[in-house]
Design a protein around this motif. Structure first.
Motif, PDB file in Angstrom:
ATOM      1  N   SER A  65       0.851  -1.188   0.000  1.00 25.35           N
ATOM      2  CA  SER A  65       0.000   0.000   0.000  1.00 25.35           C
ATOM      3  C   SER A  65       0.888   1.239   0.000  1.00 25.35           C
ATOM      4  O   SER A  65       1.926   1.276   0.673  1.00 25.35           O
ATOM      5  CB  SER A  65      -0.907   0.008   1.237  1.00 25.35           C
ATOM      6  OG  SER A  65      -1.535   1.263   1.391  1.00 25.35           O
ATOM      7  N   LEU A  66       0.474   2.261  -0.717  1.00 28.46           N
ATOM      8  CA  LEU A  66       1.241   3.510  -0.738  1.00 28.46           C
ATOM      9  C   LEU A  66       0.917   4.398   0.462  1.00 28.46           C
ATOM     10  O   LEU A  66       1.678   5.317   0.768  1.00 28.46           O
ATOM     11  CB  LEU A  66       0.948   4.275  -2.029  1.00 28.46           C
ATOM     12  CG  LEU A  66       1.404   3.619  -3.339  1.00 28.46           C
ATOM     13  CD1 LEU A  66       0.967   4.463  -4.526  1.00 28.46           C
ATOM     14  CD2 LEU A  66       2.911   3.426  -3.346  1.00 28.46           C
ATOM     15  N   ARG A  67      -0.182   4.119   1.138  1.00 26.33           N
ATOM     16  CA  ARG A  67      -0.654   5.042   2.172  1.00 26.33           C
ATOM     17  C   ARG A  67       0.321   5.215   3.345  1.00 26.33           C
ATOM     18  O   ARG A  67       0.552   6.356   3.784  1.00 26.33           O
ATOM     19  CB  ARG A  67      -2.023   4.594   2.681  1.00 26.33           C
ATOM     20  CG  ARG A  67      -2.628   5.542   3.710  1.00 26.33           C
ATOM     21  CD  ARG A  67      -4.095   5.257   3.942  1.00 26.33           C
ATOM     22  NE  ARG A  67      -4.631   6.038   5.041  1.00 26.33           N
ATOM     23  CZ  ARG A  67      -4.945   7.325   4.967  1.00 26.33           C
ATOM     24  NH1 ARG A  67      -4.764   7.978   3.842  1.00 26.33           N
ATOM     25  NH2 ARG A  67      -5.435   7.947   6.022  1.00 26.33           N
ATOM     26  N   PRO A  68       0.911   4.150   3.920  1.00 25.61           N
ATOM     27  CA  PRO A  68       1.816   4.370   5.061  1.00 25.61           C
ATOM     28  C   PRO A  68       2.951   5.334   4.730  1.00 25.61           C
ATOM     29  O   PRO A  68       3.278   6.219   5.535  1.00 25.61           O
ATOM     30  CB  PRO A  68       2.329   2.964   5.383  1.00 25.61           C
ATOM     31  CG  PRO A  68       1.254   2.053   4.923  1.00 25.61           C
ATOM     32  CD  PRO A  68       0.728   2.696   3.666  1.00 25.61           C
ATOM     33  N   LEU A  69       3.550   5.183   3.559  1.00 27.31           N
ATOM     34  CA  LEU A  69       4.648   6.070   3.198  1.00 27.31           C
ATOM     35  C   LEU A  69       4.153   7.466   2.871  1.00 27.31           C
ATOM     36  O   LEU A  69       4.826   8.459   3.182  1.00 27.31           O
ATOM     37  CB  LEU A  69       5.429   5.483   2.025  1.00 27.31           C
ATOM     38  CG  LEU A  69       6.792   6.123   1.770  1.00 27.31           C
ATOM     39  CD1 LEU A  69       7.727   5.908   2.956  1.00 27.31           C
ATOM     40  CD2 LEU A  69       7.432   5.548   0.522  1.00 27.31           C
ATOM     41  N   GLN A  70       2.987   7.581   2.282  1.00 25.23           N
ATOM     42  CA  GLN A  70       2.436   8.900   1.992  1.00 25.23           C
ATOM     43  C   GLN A  70       2.210   9.695   3.270  1.00 25.23           C
ATOM     44  O   GLN A  70       2.548  10.884   3.357  1.00 25.23           O
ATOM     45  CB  GLN A  70       1.132   8.768   1.206  1.00 25.23           C
ATOM     46  CG  GLN A  70       1.311   8.297  -0.225  1.00 25.23           C
ATOM     47  CD  GLN A  70      -0.003   7.957  -0.900  1.00 25.23           C
ATOM     48  OE1 GLN A  70      -1.026   7.762  -0.245  1.00 25.23           O
ATOM     49  NE2 GLN A  70       0.017   7.877  -2.226  1.00 25.23           N
ATOM     50  N   LEU A  71       1.636   9.037   4.284  1.00 25.10           N
ATOM     51  CA  LEU A  71       1.404   9.704   5.565  1.00 25.10           C
ATOM     52  C   LEU A  71       2.724  10.096   6.231  1.00 25.10           C
ATOM     53  O   LEU A  71       2.861  11.193   6.776  1.00 25.10           O
ATOM     54  CB  LEU A  71       0.598   8.792   6.491  1.00 25.10           C
ATOM     55  CG  LEU A  71      -0.859   8.562   6.109  1.00 25.10           C
ATOM     56  CD1 LEU A  71      -1.458   7.466   6.971  1.00 25.10           C
ATOM     57  CD2 LEU A  71      -1.664   9.853   6.264  1.00 25.10           C
ATOM     58  N   ALA A  72       3.709   9.174   6.185  1.00 25.83           N
ATOM     59  CA  ALA A  72       5.005   9.475   6.796  1.00 25.83           C
ATOM     60  C   ALA A  72       5.695  10.617   6.068  1.00 25.83           C
ATOM     61  O   ALA A  72       6.317  11.487   6.702  1.00 25.83           O
ATOM     62  CB  ALA A  72       5.884   8.223   6.779  1.00 25.83           C
ATOM     63  N   GLU A  73       5.581  10.668   4.746  1.00 21.35           N
ATOM     64  CA  GLU A  73       6.242  11.726   3.987  1.00 21.35           C
ATOM     65  C   GLU A  73       5.636  13.092   4.300  1.00 21.35           C
ATOM     66  O   GLU A  73       6.362  14.086   4.447  1.00 21.35           O
ATOM     67  CB  GLU A  73       6.142  11.448   2.487  1.00 21.35           C
ATOM     68  CG  GLU A  73       6.859  12.492   1.645  1.00 21.35           C
ATOM     69  CD  GLU A  73       6.796  12.191   0.159  1.00 21.35           C
ATOM     70  OE1 GLU A  73       6.830  13.165  -0.624  1.00 21.35           O
ATOM     71  OE2 GLU A  73       6.721  11.010  -0.218  1.00 21.35           O
ATOM     72  N   VAL A  74       4.317  13.155   4.412  1.00 15.79           N
ATOM     73  CA  VAL A  74       3.667  14.426   4.760  1.00 15.79           C
ATOM     74  C   VAL A  74       4.175  14.927   6.106  1.00 15.79           C
ATOM     75  O   VAL A  74       4.519  16.107   6.270  1.00 15.79           O
ATOM     76  CB  VAL A  74       2.135  14.256   4.782  1.00 15.79           C
ATOM     77  CG1 VAL A  74       1.472  15.478   5.405  1.00 15.79           C
ATOM     78  CG2 VAL A  74       1.606  14.031   3.373  1.00 15.79           C
ATOM     79  N   ALA A  75       4.238  14.031   7.096  1.00 17.80           N
ATOM     80  CA  ALA A  75       4.718  14.428   8.422  1.00 17.80           C
ATOM     81  C   ALA A  75       6.193  14.801   8.392  1.00 17.80           C
ATOM     82  O   ALA A  75       6.621  15.764   9.041  1.00 17.80           O
ATOM     83  CB  ALA A  75       4.477  13.294   9.416  1.00 17.80           C
ATOM     84  N   ALA A  76       6.991  14.053   7.621  1.00 19.04           N
ATOM     85  CA  ALA A  76       8.436  14.309   7.568  1.00 19.04           C
ATOM     86  C   ALA A  76       8.743  15.653   6.932  1.00 19.04           C
ATOM     87  O   ALA A  76       9.680  16.352   7.350  1.00 19.04           O
ATOM     88  CB  ALA A  76       9.130  13.190   6.800  1.00 19.04           C
ATOM     89  N   ARG A  77       7.988  16.049   5.923  1.00 16.61           N
ATOM     90  CA  ARG A  77       8.246  17.348   5.286  1.00 16.61           C
ATOM     91  C   ARG A  77       7.928  18.512   6.215  1.00 16.61           C
ATOM     92  O   ARG A  77       8.538  19.582   6.104  1.00 16.61           O
ATOM     93  CB  ARG A  77       7.447  17.447   3.994  1.00 16.61           C
ATOM     94  CG  ARG A  77       7.924  16.496   2.909  1.00 16.61           C
ATOM     95  CD  ARG A  77       7.334  16.801   1.548  1.00 16.61           C
ATOM     96  NE  ARG A  77       7.765  15.821   0.553  1.00 16.61           N
ATOM     97  CZ  ARG A  77       8.948  15.850  -0.057  1.00 16.61           C
ATOM     98  NH1 ARG A  77       9.811  16.820   0.230  1.00 16.61           N
ATOM     99  NH2 ARG A  77       9.274  14.918  -0.947  1.00 16.61           N
ATOM    100  N   LYS A  78       7.004  18.306   7.139  1.00 15.76           N
ATOM    101  CA  LYS A  78       6.728  19.347   8.135  1.00 15.76           C
ATOM    102  C   LYS A  78       7.863  19.453   9.147  1.00 15.76           C
ATOM    103  O   LYS A  78       8.219  20.540   9.585  1.00 15.76           O
ATOM    104  CB  LYS A  78       5.411  19.040   8.850  1.00 15.76           C
ATOM    105  CG  LYS A  78       4.183  19.127   7.960  1.00 15.76           C
ATOM    106  CD  LYS A  78       2.932  18.751   8.744  1.00 15.76           C
ATOM    107  CE  LYS A  78       1.687  18.802   7.855  1.00 15.76           C
ATOM    108  NZ  LYS A  78       0.479  18.364   8.611  1.00 15.76           N
ATOM    109  N   LEU A  79       8.420  18.303   9.520  1.00 13.53           N
ATOM    110  CA  LEU A  79       9.496  18.298  10.514  1.00 13.53           C
ATOM    111  C   LEU A  79      10.827  18.741   9.913  1.00 13.53           C
ATOM    112  O   LEU A  79      11.592  19.481  10.543  1.00 13.53           O
ATOM    113  CB  LEU A  79       9.638  16.892  11.094  1.00 13.53           C
ATOM    114  CG  LEU A  79      10.729  16.717  12.156  1.00 13.53           C
ATOM    115  CD1 LEU A  79      10.311  17.382  13.459  1.00 13.53           C
ATOM    116  CD2 LEU A  79      11.024  15.235  12.383  1.00 13.53           C
ATOM    117  N   TYR A  80      11.086  18.282   8.685  1.00  9.12           N
ATOM    118  CA  TYR A  80      12.380  18.536   8.057  1.00  9.12           C
ATOM    119  C   TYR A  80      12.147  19.130   6.668  1.00  9.12           C
ATOM    120  O   TYR A  80      11.966  18.398   5.691  1.00  9.12           O
ATOM    121  CB  TYR A  80      13.180  17.230   7.968  1.00  9.12           C
ATOM    122  CG  TYR A  80      14.515  17.367   7.277  1.00  9.12           C
ATOM    123  CD1 TYR A  80      15.430  18.356   7.647  1.00  9.12           C
ATOM    124  CD2 TYR A  80      14.862  16.491   6.245  1.00  9.12           C
ATOM    125  CE1 TYR A  80      16.652  18.485   7.000  1.00  9.12           C
ATOM    126  CE2 TYR A  80      16.096  16.604   5.602  1.00  9.12           C
ATOM    127  CZ  TYR A  80      16.978  17.604   5.984  1.00  9.12           C
ATOM    128  OH  TYR A  80      18.186  17.738   5.346  1.00  9.12           O
TER     129      TYR A  80
END
Length: 416
Positions: A322-337
Motif C-alpha cells: 500500500s502507498l498510504r503508510p509512506l504517503q502519511l510518513a512523507e507528509v509528516a516528515a516534510r513538516k518536521l524537516y
C-alpha cells in the motif's frame, strides 16, 4: 559429522548464527531463496539500538487508541480484514503490555539488547563490515512537552537498570544541535550509544563473504520440503537436497510456514514496514538518524540518500503493498524537516517484522521435533539482536552449561 547444521535464512540473524557456529568448528550450510540480506534485513532504519531495552508495547491509553481508530496515523496503519485473525495474538500482546508486565519483559529483552554493540563489533572485527558502522547514536524528537518528559523518565529508568546513556535536549539545545529541523519542537533525547549503518544490506553481504571465505556453503534455492531423515533432517530444494543432525530455522516472518506443519503454532503476527530514499535540499543535511516520536517514522542518512521509514502496518503478511503508510510518513516528515527532497527509488520497499504475543523472540530447540532449532520473532530488533542471537544459539547447540544469558525466557515451549 555430528557438528553439522543447516541454517535456513540468510538475513542478519541467520548469517550471525552461521558465523558463530562456524567459529566453533561446525560444518554449516546456509540456505535462502534470496541473496543474503535481501529480505527484512534489507530495509530498516539501520540502527543498532542499545537503548531499546523495552519492547514496543501495545497502546493502552484510550486517547492513543482513539487516534489509531481512524486509521489516519503514520505511526500505525491497519487493514480491517486482517484484524480478526490477529485478535488472539493481539490480546496476548495487549496483556503483556501492562506496565508491570512490560518491565518484567524488559528484563529479558534487555538481557539481549545490552550485548548488541559488543557482539556487532566482534563480528565486524572478523569481517570487512567495520566501515559500515557510524557512531554518534540517534535523536528522538518530540512535538509535545508531556511526551518528552515521559520519555526522560523512561530514560532515567533505563540508565539505572540497563546502563543506557543519553542526553536530554530542551528546545533551545535541539535548535542549536539540529538547526535544519523546523523550530518550535518541545525537545529531544540523544541516545548516544547506538550505532547506525550506512547501508544495512551491505552488512549481510559482508557476513556472507566471510562465511564463504571460511569454507561455508551458501545454497541460493527455495526450500520445497523439510523432513526427518535418519537421526537428523533433510532439506529439499529446487535441485539440491541436504541432510544434517540439526536445522536452524531463522526465516523471520516466514518461519511460521515451516513450524506449523511440525505442530508448533505460536502467537506470531507481522508488522509490515516501508522505506523510501530521498535527496536533501539543505547543506549540511541531517547528520544523525532522527525519529519523530509522535508520528513514528525515522529519517536516516545512508549511502543512497536519506531513508524515510514508516511506522507499522498491520495486514496479512502477503497482502499487496500500500502507498498510504509512506504517503502519511512523507507528509509528516516534510513538516518536521523542510530539507526533504525528491524520492530517489522507483518504488518503495516493503518488509515484514515477525512479532510474538509476549514481545520476546523465540530462540531454542523445538522439543517435540528433536533436531529443529528456532531463532525468530525479534519484532523490531532483528538487526540489533542478530549477532547476539547468533552467539546464544551457538552456545546452546554446543551444550554450554552456562550461556552468557539465560535462554529460558525465549524458549519455544512457552507457547505450547
Amino acid at each position: 559429522m555430528t557438528k553439522s547444521v543447516i541454517v535456513v535464512g540468510a538475513g542478519v540473524v541467520g548469517l550471525s548464527i552461521a558465523l558463530h557456529l562456524q567459529m566453533r568448528g561446525w560444518q554449516v550450510q546456509l540456505w535462502d531463496r534470496q541473496p543474503a540480506g535481501e529480505g527484512t534485513s534489507y530495509g530498516n532504519a539501520g540502527l543498532i539500538q542499545r537503548e531499546a531495552v523495552f519492547p514496543q508495547p501495545f497502546p493502552r491509553d484510550i486517547q492513543e487508541l482513539w487516534r489509531y481508530a481512524g486509521n489516519r496515523s503514520s505511526r500505525a496503519q491497519y487493514r480491517f480484514r486482517a484484524l480478526p485473525p490477529l485478535a488472539p495474538a493481539f490480546l496476548r500482546y495487549w496483556r503483556a503490555s501492562r506496565p508491570d508486565r512490560l518491565r518484567r519483559s524488559a528484563k529479558d529483552y534487555g538481557a539481549l539488547i545490552r550485548h548488541c554493540i559488543e557482539d556487532h563489533m566482534a563480528l565486524a572485527a572478523l569481517t570487512d563490515a567495520g566501515e559500515l558502522y557510524r557512531p554518534g547514536g540517534w535523536v528522538q524528537v518530540f512535538q509535545e512537552a508531556e511526551h518528552w518528559q515521559a520519555e526522560i523518565e523512561a530514560a532515567v529508568y533505563k540508565r539505572l537498570h540497563f546502563d543506557v546513556e543519553y542526553e536530554a535536549w530542551d528546545a533551545a539545545q535541539l535548535d542549536k544541535r539540529l538547526p535544519m529541523m523546523r523550530p518550535g519542537l518541545a525537545g529531544a533525547i540523544h541516545w548516544t550509544q547506538p550505532l547506525a549503518l550506512v547501508e544495512p544490506v551491505a552488512l549481510s553481504q559482508a557476513y556472507l563473504r566471510s562465511f564463504q571465505q571460511q569454507g561455508g556453503e551458501f545454497v541460493l534455492q527455495d526450500i520445497r520440503t523439510l523432513e526427518k531423515a535418519g537421526k537428523g533432517w533433510q532439506v529439499q530444494g529446487e535441485s539440491l537436497h541436504s541432510e544434517a543432525p540439526w536445522v536452524v530455522l531463522a526465516l523471520g516472518a516466514w518461519t511460521i510456514d515451516w513450524v506449523k506443519p511440525l505442530g508448533y503454532r505460536p502467537p506470531v503476527f507481522v508488522k509490515r514496514g516501508y522505506h523510501q530514499h530521498y535527496s536533501q535540499k539543505t547543506e549540511p543535511g541531517l547528520p544523525l538518524p532522527v525519529l519523530d516520536s509522535e508520528a513514528g517514522y525515522v529519517l536516516a542518512p545512508m549511502r543512497h540518500g536519506l531513508r524515510l521509514t514508516t511506522g507499522a502496518e498491520f495486514a496479512q503478511r502477503d497482502d499487496a503493498p500500500s502507498l498510504r503508510p509512506l504517503q502519511l510518513a512523507e507528509v509528516a516528515a516534510r513538516k518536521l524537516y523542510p530539507g526533504l527532497g525528491n524520492a530517489l527509488d522507483p518504488e518503495p520497499w516493503l518488509g515484514h517484522r515477525p512479532c510474538t504475543g509476549d514481545m520476546l523472540p523465540i530462540i531454542g530447540p523445538l522439543r517435540q521435533q528433536p533436531g529443529i532449532f528456532l531463532a525468530f520473532g525479534h519484532c523490531h530488533q532483528g538487526l540489533t539482536m542478530g549477532p547476539t542471537t547468533g552467539r546464544l544459539v551457538a552456545q546452546m547447540l554446543e551444550g554450554d552449561a552456562q550461556p552468557f544469558v539465560d535462554p529460558r525466557p525465549y524458549r519455544p515451549e512457552r507457547f505450547a
